[in-house]
Enzyme design. Sequence first.
Site, PDB file in Angstrom:
ATOM      1  N   CYS A 128      22.389  17.845  66.376  1.00 44.85           N
ATOM      2  CA  CYS A 128      23.817  18.089  66.618  1.00 44.85           C
ATOM      3  C   CYS A 128      24.020  18.951  67.853  1.00 44.85           C
ATOM      4  CB  CYS A 128      24.461  18.731  65.399  1.00 44.85           C
ATOM      5  SG  CYS A 128      23.871  20.396  65.124  1.00 44.85           S
ATOM      6  N   GLU A 171      29.690  10.162  69.568  1.00 43.87           N
ATOM      7  CA  GLU A 171      28.338  10.630  69.288  1.00 43.87           C
ATOM      8  C   GLU A 171      27.413   9.422  69.185  1.00 43.87           C
ATOM      9  OE1 GLU A 171      27.569  12.443  65.355  1.00 43.87           O
ATOM     10  OE2 GLU A 171      26.355  13.901  66.433  1.00 43.87           O
TER      11      GLU A 171
END
Length: 492
Positions: free
Chosen positions: A284, A385
């Site tokens: 992340c 993402e």
Amino acid sequence: MTRDPSLPNLINGRSVPALAAETVEVRDPATDEVLARVPLSGAAEVAAAVEAAGTAFETWREVPAGERIQPLFRLKGLLQEHLDELARSITRENGKTLAEARGEMQRAIENVEVACGIPSLLQGEFSEDIAQGIDEYLIRQPLGVAAIICPFNFPGMIPFWFLPYALACGNAVVVKPSERCPLTMTLVVELIRQAGFPPGTVNLVHGAAAAVDALLDHPGVATISFVGSTAVARHVYARAAANGKRVQAQGGAKNPLIILPDADPAMTTRIVADSAFGNAGQRCLAGSLAVTVGEADGWFRPAIAEAAATRRVGCGLDDGVEMGPVITPQARERIEAMIQRGVDDGAGAAVDGPRRSVTGYARGYFVGPTVLSDVPAASTVATSEIFGPVLGLMRVDTVEQAIQLVNGGRYGNMACLFTRSGEAARLFRHRAQAGNIGINLGVAAPMAFFPFSGWKDSFFGTLHGQGRHAVEFFSQTKVVIERWPKGWSRTF
Ligand code: NAD
């Protein structure tokens, strides 16, 4: 590592086969070998775990904080002693390199160390004589049963952003690991048992969405700590909050790395490559957009292409490997489709990574490091993402434009700047809308004594994991005001 056909849950200190008939395979992403089967537990298993935790909580909360941390000290020792075994388990189920897996477990241990400071971290506040003869004070008390729901990408570390603090504060815990990487936590709970935590203080339930929803709905669960994708984080936050629970939900990310012309070329290139391709981009805090300012593009573009093309991809257990496979064949297909989408949207394929074949690992889920150049600002690869080893390149003219670009994104997990200019660094630190900022760093992962500060769509809630935030999250304040009129109780 367990070879049992189906992993057991851990409830009230005992390994219990899940009632669930349905199981899914856990596969080694480098070899495609089946490592275990994970049961998809449901409401019945969750209810048993929450009940055990609720009962254990009643006793555990009465144990003085200084005594509660003794098993945590022992756990730190056991984690250290078993670090190699745990790291190998992470590499086998997740695919990352052994060095990355060791680093991950080290981070887990650091959180245990910080939580061992709970006797002072949990201290209250006292004001004498707020009015004549009246004192007011604040104490912190545990909430009850804490549920911890984890993603696949750091199976050994992420539970520790929460678990040691929850326990040290006097709560009991139910952990739900990712169904794709459930093995490491299965080993860890055995160490937790050996460390001497009373039965029921830590319970483990394997499963997927149904187990999560059962935790979100169970009235016996007081707090929810979640880490995963933004879509699920949003669902978890909304449903748990609607059920009156305290929630912290960390979501996905799209982290920009800004490179000014005065940055150190060799250091910046090495750090950006590690940020984008470390953990196969499944992090992340992975840098996924490199934004060059002005002339920086001239030196950065060829240098990062070279770094991507020469990165050694292979099985994480093998010496010299710098990047392992991605988690599943489906993840590989999704990443490849995103790369193609980027090219269709107008990006150039500076280094083309998909379907990297690795000698000896024909069945592994490898994607080579990929660099997409001149990514259009509104394209999917610039805004979504990817969660794979893909770095998009963009160019702007000024640091202000770069900051605007950072702040225009929906996520706010991390933003980094590479420069020798203190002035630019101060401006960036002040203005960039992200909760974790790196200056000449590519993975600004907070130490255990700082909160893991995601912003915007990367976090739903108020208090983050780790450090003092975790202590506040896992304790509730009670304010007491006492009046003791003179002469009432004097017996001397
Ligand atoms: P995921 O959202 O698919 O799964 C996370 C957890 O949620 C798992 O335990 C899973 O079983 C459960 N889950 C999945 N779908 C669900 C549903 N529909 N309803 C209820 N529960 C559900 O995430 P993942 O693929 O395991 O992990 C990768 C994601 O996690 C990435 O988006 C990454 O950015 C994010 N992540 C964020 C952080 C952070 O600190 N912000 C850290 C690590 C990973």
